[in-house]
Write an enzyme that holds these catalytic residues in place. Structure first.
Site, PDB file in Angstrom:
ATOM      1  N   LYS A 112     -30.154 -33.610  34.286  1.00 55.92           N
ATOM      2  CA  LYS A 112     -29.834 -34.101  35.627  1.00 55.92           C
ATOM      3  C   LYS A 112     -28.334 -34.146  35.887  1.00 55.92           C
ATOM      4  CE  LYS A 112     -33.604 -37.197  34.705  1.00 55.92           C
ATOM      5  NZ  LYS A 112     -34.016 -38.597  34.636  1.00 55.92           N
TER       6      LYS A 112
ATOM      7  N   PRO B 115     -33.767 -38.524  41.698  1.00 52.51           N
ATOM      8  CA  PRO B 115     -33.787 -37.064  41.507  1.00 52.51           C
ATOM      9  C   PRO B 115     -33.949 -36.689  40.034  1.00 52.51           C
ATOM     10  CG  PRO B 115     -31.896 -37.750  42.829  1.00 52.51           C
ATOM     11  CD  PRO B 115     -32.522 -38.993  42.285  1.00 52.51           C
ATOM     12  N   GLU B 116     -34.867 -35.770  39.755  1.00 54.41           N
ATOM     13  CA  GLU B 116     -35.049 -35.250  38.400  1.00 54.41           C
ATOM     14  C   GLU B 116     -34.580 -33.792  38.393  1.00 54.41           C
ATOM     15  OE1 GLU B 116     -38.952 -36.248  36.834  1.00 54.41           O
ATOM     16  OE2 GLU B 116     -39.002 -38.064  38.027  1.00 54.41           O
TER      17      GLU B 116
ATOM     18  N   ARG C 205     -41.662 -49.089  33.442  1.00 53.56           N
ATOM     19  CA  ARG C 205     -41.921 -48.014  34.400  1.00 53.56           C
ATOM     20  C   ARG C 205     -43.409 -47.897  34.633  1.00 53.56           C
ATOM     21  NH1 ARG C 205     -37.994 -43.679  34.908  1.00 53.56           N
ATOM     22  NH2 ARG C 205     -36.188 -44.098  33.629  1.00 53.56           N
TER      23      ARG C 205
END
Ligand code: ZN
Length: 276
Positions: free
Chosen positions: A58, A2-3, A266
């Site tokens: 966040k 979740p961002e 990433r």
């Protein structure tokens, strides 16, 4: 993971569903649910009233009629759910809050399959809890200083993608919205911040803000079925992604297949033609 848009969706859902409720009982149901730095066990929340829900980047927190707040980080897969009788129960319950407001009662569940999420009772300074103090304001925060963020990016000599993920310059942007913002701004993810004009950096910030507002409007992105809002529903923004997770799909702007590269552990997705 979740961002900002997903956490903001959860914050809005929680505001509507639990604000004004009193915590009758708070149950800690997993050894990693509560951070070791928490100044008190969850059980101490009994009797506290939830007066608001706040967020920075966040980090999400419940404001209480107490000299402390309850901070929550969703980690990879954390979810807040309201127990509903007509739905199957959550399978990875890490904490439960029995809430009451007058004659109404609700069970709020913190569910977390991968256990990277956490809860913590913390003091605040200038309204910000201890664990979020190192986090810079996000672009939706009234304290966000765009000029200072631009300067801070410009004085570094790191890849723009890496810079966007640095939560100490500007918070809230993770892998998904970084890729989307760079695609919109037509900037290659490996471009050094030192080689970008301040105008271009401003454009990247604007694109990140824009893409995140659009995602909030659609309830966030549900990448791997692990993100759902407090009503147990998924967001729809994955239908609108232009670059992230679109490897080999045509770029919506020029039709060139989207490319995926890996750096800094990433993956980054970009259009090799629009983002040179
Ligand atoms: Zn393109």
């Amino acid at each position: 993971m979740p961002e900002l848009p997903e956490v903001e969706t959860v914050r809005r859902g929680l505001s509507a569903l639990v604000q004004g409720y009193r915590i009758d009982q708070a149950l800690d149901l997993h050894p990693r649910a509560v951070k070791p730095e928490s100044i008190a066990p969850l059980a101490d929340l009994a009797g506290a009233k939830i007066t608001g829900l706040n967020r920075r980047g966040k980090f999400l927190w419940f404001e209480l009629n107490r000299p402390y707040v309850l901070v929550a980080h969703l980690g990879m897969s954390g979810q807040f759910l309201i127990n509903q009788k007509d739905r199957p129960g959550a399978k990875h319950v890490r904490a439960q809050f029995n809430l009451r407001r007058g004659l109404r009662s609700r069970e709020l569940i913190f569910n977390d399959q991968r256990t990277f999420g956490w809860l913590s009772i913390e003091e605040t300074a200038q309204g910000i809890p201890t664990s979020a103090r190192h986090i810079a304001p996000d672009p939706f925060d009234s304290n966000f200083d765009k000029g200072a963020a631009i300067k801070s990016y410009a004085k570094r000599n790191i890849r723009i993608k890496t810079a966007l993920l640095n939560q100490e310059i500007m918070s809230g942007v993770g892998n998904i919205y970084a890729d989307e913002a760079l695609w919109r701004a037509k900037v290659h993810p490996e471009t050094s911040t030192a080689d970008l004009s301040t105008k271009k950096i401003a454009r990247v910030i604007d694109c990140a803000t824009e893409v995140m507002s659009e995602a909030i409007a659609q309830g966030g992105t549900s990448f791997d079925d692990l993100y759902i809002n407090v009503n147990g529903e998924s967001g729809f923004f994955e239908q609108s992604l232009s670059a992230y997770g679109q490897t080999d799909e045509p770029c919506p702007r020029c039709g060139t297949p989207i490319k995926r590269i890996v750096f800094g552990a990433r993956s980054s997705h970009f259009c090799p033609r629009c983002q040179r």
